[in-house]
Design a protein around this motif. Sequence first.
Motif, PDB file in Angstrom:
ATOM      1  N   VAL A  86      39.544   9.982  78.760  1.00 21.66           N
ATOM      2  CA  VAL A  86      40.200   8.717  79.057  1.00 21.66           C
ATOM      3  C   VAL A  86      41.673   8.857  78.732  1.00 21.66           C
ATOM      4  O   VAL A  86      42.053   9.334  77.655  1.00 21.66           O
ATOM      5  N   THR A  87      42.528   8.437  79.662  1.00 22.97           N
ATOM      6  CA  THR A  87      43.979   8.496  79.463  1.00 22.97           C
ATOM      7  C   THR A  87      44.558   7.084  79.437  1.00 22.97           C
ATOM      8  O   THR A  87      44.246   6.258  80.308  1.00 22.97           O
ATOM      9  N   PHE A  88      45.371   6.801  78.408  1.00 20.91           N
ATOM     10  CA  PHE A  88      46.038   5.502  78.298  1.00 20.91           C
ATOM     11  C   PHE A  88      47.519   5.663  78.653  1.00 20.91           C
ATOM     12  O   PHE A  88      48.171   6.593  78.162  1.00 20.91           O
ATOM     13  N   GLN A  89      48.047   4.799  79.495  1.00 22.62           N
ATOM     14  CA  GLN A  89      49.483   4.734  79.795  1.00 22.62           C
ATOM     15  C   GLN A  89      50.010   3.406  79.267  1.00 22.62           C
ATOM     16  O   GLN A  89      49.553   2.339  79.679  1.00 22.62           O
ATOM     17  N   ILE A  90      50.968   3.494  78.346  1.00 23.18           N
ATOM     18  CA  ILE A  90      51.467   2.289  77.676  1.00 23.18           C
ATOM     19  C   ILE A  90      52.925   2.050  78.080  1.00 23.18           C
ATOM     20  O   ILE A  90      53.769   2.944  77.967  1.00 23.18           O
ATOM     21  N   CYS A  91      53.189   0.858  78.551  1.00 33.15           N
ATOM     22  CA  CYS A  91      54.556   0.464  78.914  1.00 33.15           C
ATOM     23  C   CYS A  91      54.959  -0.744  78.070  1.00 33.15           C
ATOM     24  O   CYS A  91      54.133  -1.616  77.770  1.00 33.15           O
ATOM     25  N   GLY A  92      56.243  -0.807  77.673  1.00 32.51           N
ATOM     26  CA  GLY A  92      56.689  -1.929  76.871  1.00 32.51           C
ATOM     27  C   GLY A  92      58.185  -2.121  76.948  1.00 32.51           C
ATOM     28  O   GLY A  92      58.912  -1.294  77.516  1.00 32.51           O
ATOM     29  N   GLU A  93      58.657  -3.192  76.363  1.00 33.59           N
ATOM     30  CA  GLU A  93      60.070  -3.512  76.410  1.00 33.59           C
ATOM     31  C   GLU A  93      60.896  -2.573  75.546  1.00 33.59           C
ATOM     32  O   GLU A  93      62.095  -2.384  75.779  1.00 33.59           O
ATOM     33  N   SER A  94      60.244  -1.993  74.515  1.00 37.76           N
ATOM     34  CA  SER A  94      60.971  -1.085  73.627  1.00 37.76           C
ATOM     35  C   SER A  94      60.011  -0.017  73.102  1.00 37.76           C
ATOM     36  O   SER A  94      58.784  -0.161  73.184  1.00 37.76           O
ATOM     37  N   GLN A  95      60.582   1.059  72.558  1.00 35.99           N
ATOM     38  CA  GLN A  95      59.761   2.129  71.980  1.00 35.99           C
ATOM     39  C   GLN A  95      58.943   1.601  70.812  1.00 35.99           C
ATOM     40  O   GLN A  95      57.806   2.026  70.573  1.00 35.99           O
ATOM     41  N   GLU A  96      59.515   0.651  70.117  1.00 38.68           N
ATOM     42  CA  GLU A  96      58.817   0.057  68.969  1.00 38.68           C
ATOM     43  C   GLU A  96      57.541  -0.646  69.425  1.00 38.68           C
ATOM     44  O   GLU A  96      56.491  -0.522  68.800  1.00 38.68           O
ATOM     45  N   ASN A  97      57.635  -1.390  70.529  1.00 43.33           N
ATOM     46  CA  ASN A  97      56.455  -2.078  71.058  1.00 43.33           C
ATOM     47  C   ASN A  97      55.403  -1.090  71.562  1.00 43.33           C
ATOM     48  O   ASN A  97      54.195  -1.287  71.387  1.00 43.33           O
ATOM     49  N   VAL A  98      55.879  -0.014  72.206  1.00 41.78           N
ATOM     50  CA  VAL A  98      54.951   1.017  72.693  1.00 41.78           C
ATOM     51  C   VAL A  98      54.229   1.674  71.522  1.00 41.78           C
ATOM     52  O   VAL A  98      53.003   1.878  71.553  1.00 41.78           O
ATOM     53  N   ASP A  99      54.994   2.019  70.455  1.00 42.85           N
ATOM     54  CA  ASP A  99      54.384   2.646  69.267  1.00 42.85           C
ATOM     55  C   ASP A  99      53.364   1.724  68.611  1.00 42.85           C
ATOM     56  O   ASP A  99      52.307   2.163  68.140  1.00 42.85           O
ATOM     57  N   ALA A 100      53.678   0.431  68.571  1.00 40.99           N
ATOM     58  CA  ALA A 100      52.763  -0.545  67.965  1.00 40.99           C
ATOM     59  C   ALA A 100      51.469  -0.647  68.768  1.00 40.99           C
ATOM     60  O   ALA A 100      50.362  -0.720  68.210  1.00 40.99           O
ATOM     61  N   ALA A 101      51.593  -0.652  70.097  1.00 39.41           N
ATOM     62  CA  ALA A 101      50.421  -0.718  70.956  1.00 39.41           C
ATOM     63  C   ALA A 101      49.567   0.538  70.810  1.00 39.41           C
ATOM     64  O   ALA A 101      48.332   0.480  70.769  1.00 39.41           O
ATOM     65  N   GLU A 102      50.229   1.703  70.717  1.00 41.08           N
ATOM     66  CA  GLU A 102      49.508   2.974  70.547  1.00 41.08           C
ATOM     67  C   GLU A 102      48.731   2.974  69.225  1.00 41.08           C
ATOM     68  O   GLU A 102      47.575   3.399  69.155  1.00 41.08           O
ATOM     69  N   SER A 103      49.403   2.499  68.179  1.00 41.35           N
ATOM     70  CA  SER A 103      48.752   2.452  66.868  1.00 41.35           C
ATOM     71  C   SER A 103      47.549   1.523  66.880  1.00 41.35           C
ATOM     72  O   SER A 103      46.496   1.810  66.287  1.00 41.35           O
ATOM     73  N   TRP A 104      47.675   0.385  67.562  1.00 49.13           N
ATOM     74  CA  TRP A 104      46.578  -0.597  67.660  1.00 49.13           C
ATOM     75  C   TRP A 104      45.377   0.000  68.385  1.00 49.13           C
ATOM     76  O   TRP A 104      44.233  -0.164  67.968  1.00 49.13           O
ATOM     77  N   ILE A 105      45.642   0.741  69.483  1.00 53.58           N
ATOM     78  CA  ILE A 105      44.547   1.370  70.256  1.00 53.58           C
ATOM     79  C   ILE A 105      43.843   2.431  69.410  1.00 53.58           C
ATOM     80  O   ILE A 105      42.603   2.521  69.398  1.00 53.58           O
ATOM     81  N   LYS A 106      44.643   3.237  68.681  1.00 51.85           N
ATOM     82  CA  LYS A 106      44.058   4.272  67.842  1.00 51.85           C
ATOM     83  C   LYS A 106      43.166   3.663  66.766  1.00 51.85           C
ATOM     84  O   LYS A 106      42.088   4.182  66.465  1.00 51.85           O
ATOM     85  N   ASP A 107      43.607   2.555  66.182  1.00 47.11           N
ATOM     86  CA  ASP A 107      42.810   1.883  65.151  1.00 47.11           C
ATOM     87  C   ASP A 107      41.484   1.391  65.722  1.00 47.11           C
ATOM     88  O   ASP A 107      40.432   1.501  65.080  1.00 47.11           O
TER      89      ASP A 107
END
Length: 225
Positions: A1-22
């Motif tokens: 499974v591949t996730f592609q994350i888009c966001g307004e800033s790198q900070e938002n992308v990192d936060a979304a990535e961390s949430w998915i990993k959790d």
Amino acid sequence: VTFQICGESQENVDAAESWIKDLILKEQSETTFTNELIESFGEREIAALVDLQRRKHVTIQLDSKLSPPVITISGISRDVWFVLVEIQTMVQKMKDVEEEQSKAELLSNLVEWRYLGSNDTFVAFDKRTNMQLEDAKLAKKPYLNVKINKKNYKVDLNTLQAHDDQGKTINIQRVSKNEELPKEWEDLQNERVKLVNLKPSHPDYGTVEKMFRTTCANFTIEKVK
């Protein structure tokens, strides 16, 4: 499974990535299953493990060198528990077969069922059929289906005769081996297996104690059955 994350800033992308990993980590689990019978796994049991691993996308590791042997299952929680139950069921079936073989072996020392062979001499049934015939007799069943020389027969437990579909009849006999048993043994009283607590003064207690002490001298014997 591949996730592609888009966001307004790198900070938002990192936060979304961390949430998915959790979320993924919370769904992951690992459990172990130990049983002496794992050491007896053959080709059929190993193939069943491979199939479970493929179907449920889990990782199954078997270490038969440990004592007792261990199976480690890891993956998504619901799949891990499903596979664990399947393995427990598989091992229980192996245990049931082993216990049945042990009981059949024990019973063959007490009673022997035979059928009349082609040379007019009685031939002993295999141990499993021997147990089935004795169980049927104790349950007062009138008939039992068995195989004799790979052919189907219906045994009449009242007349001690076996009949096939074409009308052929074979005589059956039941031979008790009680006369060969030690005098101090108790009557089974229509039970197939009977547990008896041995007193320290009993000859068999002394035999078991002597054998036990040779390898387990530092342990205490609580009781012998």
